[in-house]
Design a protein around this motif. Structure first.
Motif, PDB file in Angstrom:
ATOM      1  N   ALA A  98      26.026  52.104  70.520  1.00  0.00           N
ATOM      2  CA  ALA A  98      25.456  53.446  70.402  1.00  0.00           C
ATOM      3  C   ALA A  98      24.579  53.670  71.624  1.00  0.00           C
ATOM      4  N   LEU A  99      24.830  54.739  72.356  1.00  0.00           N
ATOM      5  CA  LEU A  99      24.100  55.028  73.589  1.00  0.00           C
ATOM      6  C   LEU A  99      23.176  56.217  73.397  1.00  0.00           C
ATOM      7  N   ALA A 144      28.371  37.365  70.993  1.00  0.00           N
ATOM      8  CA  ALA A 144      27.129  38.089  71.272  1.00  0.00           C
ATOM      9  C   ALA A 144      27.342  38.847  72.574  1.00  0.00           C
ATOM     10  N   SER A 145      26.469  38.669  73.540  1.00  0.00           N
ATOM     11  CA  SER A 145      26.568  39.397  74.802  1.00  0.00           C
ATOM     12  C   SER A 145      25.483  38.899  75.741  1.00  0.00           C
ATOM     13  N   LEU A 150      19.352  38.843  77.898  1.00  0.00           N
ATOM     14  CA  LEU A 150      18.501  39.585  78.822  1.00  0.00           C
ATOM     15  C   LEU A 150      18.419  41.028  78.346  1.00  0.00           C
ATOM     16  N   ALA A 151      17.231  41.487  78.017  1.00  0.00           N
ATOM     17  CA  ALA A 151      17.072  42.800  77.377  1.00  0.00           C
ATOM     18  C   ALA A 151      16.951  43.915  78.402  1.00  0.00           C
ATOM     19  N   TYR A 152      18.016  44.126  79.173  1.00  0.00           N
ATOM     20  CA  TYR A 152      17.946  45.146  80.217  1.00  0.00           C
ATOM     21  C   TYR A 152      18.478  46.502  79.758  1.00  0.00           C
ATOM     22  N   GLY A 153      19.149  46.571  78.628  1.00  0.00           N
ATOM     23  CA  GLY A 153      19.877  47.786  78.274  1.00  0.00           C
ATOM     24  C   GLY A 153      19.116  48.736  77.372  1.00  0.00           C
ATOM     25  N   PHE A 154      18.076  49.421  77.909  1.00  0.00           N
ATOM     26  CA  PHE A 154      17.326  50.313  77.015  1.00  0.00           C
ATOM     27  C   PHE A 154      18.123  51.543  76.622  1.00  0.00           C
ATOM     28  N   VAL A 160      21.475  45.969  71.966  1.00  0.00           N
ATOM     29  CA  VAL A 160      20.634  44.882  72.470  1.00  0.00           C
ATOM     30  C   VAL A 160      19.987  44.136  71.311  1.00  0.00           C
ATOM     31  N   ALA A 161      19.442  44.882  70.365  1.00  0.00           N
ATOM     32  CA  ALA A 161      18.789  44.250  69.215  1.00  0.00           C
ATOM     33  C   ALA A 161      19.780  43.429  68.403  1.00  0.00           C
TER      34      ALA A 161
END
Length: 268
Positions: A98-99, A144-145, A150-154, A160-161
Motif C-alpha cells: 500500500a503506497l 520478508a524484504s 532497513l526502514a527506508y520506505g516511508f 515496511v512494518a
C-alpha cells in the motif's frame, strides 16, 4: 546455522506460487527433486506452474488458497498429505503493498497489508507447524524484504512494518524450531522483477522513498535459486544484495548516528 533440508523427494508447499518469487521458488525446489504443492489466489496461475513442473518431469499439483482464510490452509495441507503423504517445507510468500504518505494511509490499507503479509504466516504456522514438529524435521521459508531490515520506505509504511515483523517472527521461530529439528529461512530480497505491482494500492499522492538503497534488480529466478540453496545449506538469512551487510553493521554499531545521517541526506 539453521537445520538444512534435503530437497530430493521432499514435499514443498508454496503460497503465492503462481507468479514472481513464489513461482521461481517452486520451480527451483522441483529442479532439486522436490514434489511441489503450488497455491495461489489465482488458480489458473497455480495450475500453469504445476504444469511447468510436471512437463519437466517433476511432480506437482495446484490449489487455490486465500491466505486470509485458515480453512484454505488446512484444506491445502490435507490435499498435500493425500497426494504425497507428507509435507516437509512450507514457504510463506504472499505479499502486497500500500503506497501513500504516512499521514494519509487509512486503516484499510494497514489492515490489508498486515493481514496478507503477516497474519497469513500466523495462519500457516497453526496449520503446518504441528505437522513439521510431529515428524521432527522440515523447513519454513518466510519471504520478508530488504525493507524488513532497513526502514527506508516511508512511502510504503504498512509494508515496511509488516516485513520488519516477518524478520522478527522468523528469527524467533528459528530459535523455537531449530532445537526441534525444523529449519527456518528468512528471504530478504531487494529489487526483484515480479508482478507485485498488480498488488499495489495507492492512497493519495506518493512521495518517493527517502533513500532507497542502490541495489541491483534481479530476476525472480535468481531469488528462487537462492531460496532453494539456503534450504539445502541450512542458512537463515538470504539477501539479493550482499552490500546490505555493511549497512546493517553500521546501523547496529550506532543507530543514532546512522539515522541522523539518513535524515541529513533528506534535509533541504
Amino acid at each position: 546455522m539453521t537445520r538444512p533440508l534435503t530437497l530430493t523427494g521432499a514435499v514443498t508447499a508454496v503460497t503465492g506460487g503462481g507468479s514472481g518469487i513464489g513461482r521461481a521458488a517452486a520451480l527451483a525446489f522441483a529442479r532439486r527433486g522436490a514434489r511441489v504443492a503450488v497455491s495461489d489466489l489465482d488458480l489458473d496461475r497455480a495450475l500453469a506452474v504445476a504444469a511447468e513442473i510436471t512437463a519437466a518431469g517433476g511432480e506437482a499439483f495446484a490449489t487455490r488458497v486465500d491466505v486470509t482464510r485458515e480453512a484454505d490452509f488446512a484444506a491445502w495441507r490435507d490435499a498435500a498429505l493425500d497426494r504425497f503423504g507428507q509435507v516437509d517445507l512450507i514457504m510463506n510468500n504472499v505479499g502486497v503493498l500500500a503506497l501513500g504518505a504516512p499521514e494519509s494511509l487509512p486503516d484499510e490499507a494497514w489492515q490489508r497489508v498486515l493481514d496478507l503479509n503477516l497474519m497469513s504466516i500466523a495462519r500457516s504456522n497453526r496449520v503446518f507447524l504441528p505437522l513439521l514438529l510431529a515428524q521432527g524435521h522440515g523447513h519454513v521459508v518466510n519471504t520478508a524484504s530488504a525493507s524488513g531490515l532497513l526502514a527506508y520506505g516511508f512511502d510504503r509504511l504498512p509494508y515496511v512494518a509488516s516485513k520488519h515483523a516477518v524478520v522478527g517472527l522468523s528469527e524467533a521461530l528459528a530459535l523455537y524450531l531449530g532445537p526441534r529439528g525444523v529449519g527456518v529461512t528468512c528471504l530478504c530480497p531487494s529489487g526483484v522483477i515480479t508482478n507485485i505491482l498488480e498488488q499495489v494500492t495507492v492512497y493519495g499522492e506518493v512521495a518517493s522513498s527517502p533513500r532507497a538503497p542502490d541495489h541491483p534488480v534481479v530476476p525472480a529466478d535468481t531469488v528462487g535459486d537462492l531460496a532453494a540453496d539456503a534450504v539445502t545449506q541450512g542458512r537463515f538469512l538470504v539477501l539479493t544484495a550482499p552490500a546490505i551487510h555493511d549497512e546493517l553493521a553500521a546501523r547496529a554499531h550506532d543507530l543514532e548516528a546512522y539515522l541522523q545521517a539518513r535524515i541529513s541526506e533528506q534535509t533541504p
